[in-house]
Design a protein around this motif. Structure first.
Motif, short mmCIF file in Angstrom:
data_model
loop_
_atom_site.label_atom_id
_atom_site.label_comp_id
_atom_site.label_asym_id
_atom_site.label_seq_id
_atom_site.Cartn_x
_atom_site.Cartn_y
_atom_site.Cartn_z
N CYS A 191 20.86 -32.62 81.65
CA CYS A 191 20.72 -32.47 80.10
C CYS A 191 21.43 -31.20 79.51
CB CYS A 191 19.59 -32.54 79.59
SG CYS A 191 18.73 -34.27 80.03
N ARG A 192 21.74 -31.43 78.12
CA ARG A 192 22.06 -30.30 77.35
C ARG A 192 21.07 -30.00 76.40
NH1 ARG A 192 28.10 -31.08 75.70
NH2 ARG A 192 27.18 -32.48 74.62
N PHE A 193 20.74 -28.87 76.04
CA PHE A 193 19.71 -28.59 75.00
C PHE A 193 20.50 -27.39 74.09
CE2 PHE A 193 17.38 -29.82 78.66
CZ PHE A 193 16.11 -30.59 78.01
N ARG A 194 20.58 -27.91 72.73
CA ARG A 194 21.34 -26.98 72.02
C ARG A 194 20.42 -26.79 70.70
NH1 ARG A 194 24.22 -26.51 75.68
NH2 ARG A 194 26.52 -26.39 75.78
N PHE A 195 20.40 -25.66 70.12
CA PHE A 195 20.07 -25.44 68.60
C PHE A 195 18.33 -26.07 68.74
CE2 PHE A 195 24.64 -26.19 68.59
CZ PHE A 195 24.87 -24.89 68.51
N ASN A 196 17.81 -25.89 69.31
CA ASN A 196 16.27 -26.21 69.30
C ASN A 196 15.55 -24.79 69.18
OD1 ASN A 196 16.21 -29.25 70.19
ND2 ASN A 196 17.36 -28.17 71.98
#
Length: 168
Positions: A70-75
């Protein structure tokens, strides 16, 4: 097919975690695989270990959770006052007997903030009251922040409190 590049969960800054994973109650494992999770915003309330609504990207309420590719961005997660500890900009697991494994993920450009001293884990915050285990394997964790207005933040990348490493 295509994985995290094409399968996107965008919370559009709606003041809620993009994904909430309920406790499995010991009856199995929850899996999040092959997504980009972006623009989730948690607003923390409560004090440890009873913080609610942290984890801008994913808020895990307990049990066993496996996150892969997964990619987690701008949370982001924010807290205010004496009861708002912003923890886990991308991923948050509260003070339960949880087990969390994160494999082959990219956790970048997420943040935790607070108007007190409780901001921590801009990328990931894992807390386990007892018996929990936390692992990260082959992950990229970069450019995450944890900032608190009155005394700084801790662990911009990832933080694990009271966790044990699982047996190999």
């Amino acid at each position: 097919s295509g994985g995290a590049e094409v399968t996107i969960i965008d919370a559009n800054r709606l003041s809620t975690s993009a994904v909430t994973v309920p406790s499995t109650g010991g009856a199995g494992q929850s899996t999040i695989h092959g997504f980009t999770i972006t623009r989730g915003v948690g607003t923390a309330t409560g004090t440890p270990p009873s913080i609610t609504r942290s984890g801008g990207g994913v808020h895990i309420t307990g049990g066993q959770t496996h996150i892969a590719q997964c990619r987690f961005r701008f949370n982001a997660v924010t807290g205010s006052g004496n009861t708002g500890h912003g923890r886990g900009g991308a991923i948050y697991t509260p003070g339960t007997a949880a087990t969390l494994s994160i494999v082959d993920c990219d956790i970048s450009f997420n943040g935790a903030g607070s108007s007190n001293s409780g901001a921590s884990g801009g990328g990931v915050y894992f807390e386990s009251a007892s018996g929990g285990a936390f692992t990260m394997i082959r992950c990229t964790v970069k450019n995450n922040t944890a900032l608190a207005s009155n005394s700084g933040g801790a662990s911009g990348g990832a933080r694990a409190d009271r966790a044990r490493s699982p047996a190999a």
